[in-house]
Design an enzyme around this catalytic site. Structure first.
Site, PDB file in Angstrom:
ATOM      1  N   HIS A 161       0.841  -1.194   0.000  1.00 62.89           N
ATOM      2  CA  HIS A 161       0.000   0.000   0.000  1.00 62.89           C
ATOM      3  C   HIS A 161       0.881   1.250   0.000  1.00 62.89           C
ATOM      4  O   HIS A 161       1.936   1.276   0.649  1.00 62.89           O
ATOM      5  CB  HIS A 161      -0.908   0.022   1.228  1.00 62.89           C
ATOM      6  CG  HIS A 161      -1.657  -1.258   1.422  1.00 62.89           C
ATOM      7  ND1 HIS A 161      -2.633  -1.695   0.554  1.00 62.89           N
ATOM      8  CD2 HIS A 161      -1.553  -2.220   2.371  1.00 62.89           C
ATOM      9  CE1 HIS A 161      -3.108  -2.861   0.963  1.00 62.89           C
ATOM     10  NE2 HIS A 161      -2.462  -3.201   2.061  1.00 62.89           N
ATOM     11  N   GLU A 175      -1.279  -0.847   8.327  1.00 62.28           N
ATOM     12  CA  GLU A 175      -2.199  -1.827   8.902  1.00 62.28           C
ATOM     13  C   GLU A 175      -1.468  -2.793   9.828  1.00 62.28           C
ATOM     14  O   GLU A 175      -0.236  -2.781   9.922  1.00 62.28           O
ATOM     15  CB  GLU A 175      -2.921  -2.603   7.794  1.00 62.28           C
ATOM     16  CG  GLU A 175      -1.994  -3.401   6.895  1.00 62.28           C
ATOM     17  CD  GLU A 175      -2.718  -3.978   5.681  1.00 62.28           C
ATOM     18  OE1 GLU A 175      -3.874  -3.634   5.431  1.00 62.28           O
ATOM     19  OE2 GLU A 175      -2.082  -4.781   4.966  1.00 62.28           O
ATOM     20  N   HIS A 235       3.466  -7.664   1.264  1.00 65.21           N
ATOM     21  CA  HIS A 235       2.854  -8.634   2.158  1.00 65.21           C
ATOM     22  C   HIS A 235       1.769  -9.436   1.450  1.00 65.21           C
ATOM     23  O   HIS A 235       1.272  -9.030   0.399  1.00 65.21           O
ATOM     24  CB  HIS A 235       2.241  -7.932   3.387  1.00 65.21           C
ATOM     25  CG  HIS A 235       1.193  -6.922   3.038  1.00 65.21           C
ATOM     26  ND1 HIS A 235       1.488  -5.630   2.656  1.00 65.21           N
ATOM     27  CD2 HIS A 235      -0.167  -7.004   3.000  1.00 65.21           C
ATOM     28  CE1 HIS A 235       0.375  -4.960   2.419  1.00 65.21           C
ATOM     29  NE2 HIS A 235      -0.647  -5.778   2.610  1.00 65.21           N
ATOM     30  N   ARG A 265      -1.471  -4.375  -6.253  1.00 60.80           N
ATOM     31  CA  ARG A 265      -1.326  -5.826  -6.399  1.00 60.80           C
ATOM     32  C   ARG A 265      -0.167  -6.093  -7.354  1.00 60.80           C
ATOM     33  O   ARG A 265      -0.186  -5.603  -8.492  1.00 60.80           O
ATOM     34  CB  ARG A 265      -2.644  -6.398  -6.938  1.00 60.80           C
ATOM     35  CG  ARG A 265      -2.743  -7.907  -6.960  1.00 60.80           C
ATOM     36  CD  ARG A 265      -4.069  -8.371  -7.560  1.00 60.80           C
ATOM     37  NE  ARG A 265      -5.206  -7.915  -6.788  1.00 60.80           N
ATOM     38  CZ  ARG A 265      -6.199  -7.181  -7.278  1.00 60.80           C
ATOM     39  NH1 ARG A 265      -6.186  -6.792  -8.541  1.00 60.80           N
ATOM     40  NH2 ARG A 265      -7.202  -6.809  -6.515  1.00 60.80           N
TER      41      ARG A 265
END
Length: 326
Positions: free
Chosen positions: A104, A121, A179, A199
């Site tokens: 991200h 996150e 990740h 992605r």
């Protein structure tokens, strides 16, 4: 005026190509779908705003509550910084198959490209099948050239860090860190309010129409953090009937409470809403002297900032995640 009771919200269930049945079978989410990958427990993402499921404000949106009650719901500092926007997105995730390898962008890049917050996150593993794993970060420092070579050769796993995981494992995922959630993992995810994901590899998987999902190779290049760290899993030592920190960053603080009995909570000093996620067992929250609400495994509850004193109790060993903003 203020909201004087804990708020539950209707789960927003998301079908995913990699989703499974655990959100229904383990966390009791009501669905007849076969591949539910995510339960958005608390969301202010446009098009997916949470709706209150209990009490006086049942049927009202989170957006309405913030507009109406402002800092008494969010906390003075939080409201000053975020206005009528809820700053966190809270999820449960079930990966029957591995998620795509992704990352991200940070706040600056997300603002410039998508008019969005970035997406820092964290993950708390609630259950993991035998040999289930998470991909987090690089094994050693890398660079664009090495990364692109392995991406082209479909050999990214040769340079990425893969950890086998079990219940209770915690991972902090700052922006830029590559990740992926592996097959067989059920986890709680706490993140900034953002739905921006780059992605980079999706295991060459195809949908029912034979199409692969969109990849974001070029966008990702300048967003990736190519540095490695010695250990990606967070260390912590839980303590029965105490709130113990597991992640502390500028965007959120998360503690874990192992409950076997009773704990009195006083959040008067926090100046923030507090979120509880029941990740194991069932908990009763007593508030306003004589009122109670049940928080069952797989449920999430929002405590308004003005409701700062209450008691958590459980007659069995239970675990809750406690989330707020400093």
């Amino acid at each position: 005026m203020s909201i004087q009771y804990p708020l539950k919200f209707e789960p927003i269930l998301k079908e995913r190509i990699w989703g499974g049945k655990k959100l229904h079978s383990v966390l009791n989410k009501v669905t007849d779908k076969e591949n539910i990958g995510e339960s958005w427990e608390l969301s202010d993402v446009k098009g997916d705003v949470s709706i209150v499921a209990n009490g006086k404000y049942k049927g009202k949106s989170l957006e309405f509550l913030i507009t109406e009650y402002k800092d008494t719901l969010l906390g003075k500092k939080v409201y000053k910084n975020f206005g009528n926007n809820f700053p966190l997105l809270i999820k449960f995730i079930d990966a029957k198959e591995a998620l795509s390898i992704q990352l991200h962008p940070n706040d600056a890049l997300a603002k410039k490209r998508h008019n969005s917050f970035g997406k820092t996150e964290m993950w708390y593993v609630m259950q993991a099948d035998k040999a289930a794993n998470l991909i987090v970060g690089f094994q050693k420092d890398s660079n664009k050239e090495e990364y692109l070579k392995h991406l082209e050769n479909k050999s990214l796993l040769e340079i990425l860090n893969v950890d086998e995981v079990e219940k209770g494992d915690v991972y902090f995922i700052p922006t830029g860190r590559i990740h992926a959630i592996g097959a067989g993992v059920l986890l709680a995810e706490i993140q900034q309010t953002s739905d921006v994901t780059y992605r980079i590899y999706d295991w060459d998987r195809k949908d029912d129409q034979g199409n692969g999902r969109e990849l974001h190779t070029e966008l990702a290049l300048d967003a990736i953090d190519y540095t490695a760290i010695d250990k990606y899993k967070s260390d912590y030592t839980p303590e029965v009937n105490a709130s113990k920190n597991i992640v502390d960053c500028q965007y959120f603080t998360t503690n874990i409470i192992e409950l076997d009995g009773t704990i009195s909570i006083d959040n008067s000093d926090k100046d923030s809403f507090v979120i509880y996620m029941a990740v194991d067992g069932n908990v009763t929250i007593s508030y306003n002297d004589d009122k109670e609400i049940q928080l069952n495994k797989g449920e999430t509850i929002l405590m308004p900032a003005c409701l700062s004193k209450y008691v958590l109790k459980s007659e069995e060993k239970s675990e809750v995640l406690e989330v707020y903003i400093k």
